[in-house]
Design an enzyme around this catalytic site. Sequence first.
Site, PDB file in Angstrom:
ATOM      1  CG  HIS A  63      -0.508  -0.042   2.354  1.00 48.17           C
ATOM      2  ND1 HIS A  63       0.315  -0.877   3.286  1.00 48.17           N
ATOM      3  CD2 HIS A  63      -0.423   1.270   3.450  1.00 48.17           C
ATOM      4  CE1 HIS A  63       1.400  -0.706   4.363  1.00 48.17           C
ATOM      5  NE2 HIS A  63       0.762   0.259   4.412  1.00 48.17           N
ATOM      6  CG  HIS A  65      -0.374   4.565   4.820  1.00 48.64           C
ATOM      7  ND1 HIS A  65      -1.352   3.554   5.754  1.00 48.64           N
ATOM      8  CD2 HIS A  65      -1.247   5.413   4.741  1.00 48.64           C
ATOM      9  CE1 HIS A  65      -2.047   4.242   5.673  1.00 48.64           C
ATOM     10  NE2 HIS A  65      -2.248   5.285   5.141  1.00 48.64           N
ATOM     11  CG  ASP A  67       4.332   2.840   7.067  1.00 51.86           C
ATOM     12  OD1 ASP A  67       3.907   3.217   6.495  1.00 51.86           O
ATOM     13  OD2 ASP A  67       4.584   2.108   8.176  1.00 51.86           O
ATOM     14  CG  ASP A 211       0.459  -1.521   7.437  1.00 54.93           C
ATOM     15  OD1 ASP A 211       1.075  -2.252   7.571  1.00 54.93           O
ATOM     16  OD2 ASP A 211       0.741  -0.221   7.459  1.00 54.93           O
ATOM     17  CG  HIS A 269       3.599  -2.954  10.192  1.00 50.29           C
ATOM     18  ND1 HIS A 269       2.183  -2.256  11.260  1.00 50.29           N
ATOM     19  CD2 HIS A 269       3.992  -1.628   9.464  1.00 50.29           C
ATOM     20  CE1 HIS A 269       2.084  -1.589  10.570  1.00 50.29           C
ATOM     21  NE2 HIS A 269       2.871  -0.486   9.115  1.00 50.29           N
TER      22      HIS A 269
END
Length: 309
Positions: A63, A65, A67, A211, A269
């Site tokens: 994805h 994001h 990070d 995530d 994570h």
Amino acid sequence: MDIFFLGTGAGVPAKLRNVTSIALKLLEERGAVWLFDCGEATQHQILHTSIKPRRIEKIFITHLHGDHIYGLPGLLASRSFQGGESLVTVYGPPGIKDYLNISLKVSRTCLRYHLEIIEIDEGTVFEDEQFTVEARLLDHGIASYGYRIVEKDRPGTLLVDKLKAEGLKPGPEYKKIKEGIAVKTDDGRVLNPSDFLGPPQKGRIIAILGDTRPCEAGVFLAQNASLLIHEATFSGDEEELAREYFHSTTIQAGKAAKKAQVKKLCLTHISSRYDKEGWVQLAEEARTVFPETIIAEDFMEVPISIDKQ
């Protein structure tokens, strides 16, 4: 086939955990490395390993994001400076093409190799004679995918001693037998490949989830996997907080592994709120649900063993 964790933290870099990046080392299988996510400073992490950027063949982004993607333009640029010339294919959610094209254009980065960018949807995103990679949409604040990497079954080990006993000397005929092609001996006998190969080697399966909150798509991707890599941003007693931030707890990761009947679960994570002592507790929480659990750390390598049929 080995999994190598380049970054195992959540959100922001920390002293003991960099942000997310996972390398799937396929050096024996195809002389290549596949990356899953590329957080900030991934290329700095690579400097402390034996991984060669020119070996990176595919990059799968879960994805968008920061990070999980901020390290990607820099890695691609450095790969070019370091003599990488072979094709690199980046797979990711819609938006990854704009992100990379704009980043490289604005910085006037000219790559010396061809970069292919594929914006994915659910389903099979890659397949060749060795591997299939399937993606499914997970449950996160933005579009976040999980990947199921399936190695296709391979022929068994060549029974060299048995071939020699039949008078067949090492050479091109051995390769033919390995490939399932019958060969003829000097005296006219036909050797059936199935008589000279050990039990077939069943392909390995790895599930790498982005995530996510707990969801059925994650369990689907992980079904019967050799290894499930599942986020565990929060401890088991912070389920409400995990839900609010679209993440999972250690207990929820363990339940997913159990439901999917995987062989091993690896937690990653991890929030920077947990110190080294806390990591032990996180792993123990998941083990109350799924005993075959480990917790990832930066620079940890996990071999994926072959199961014989």
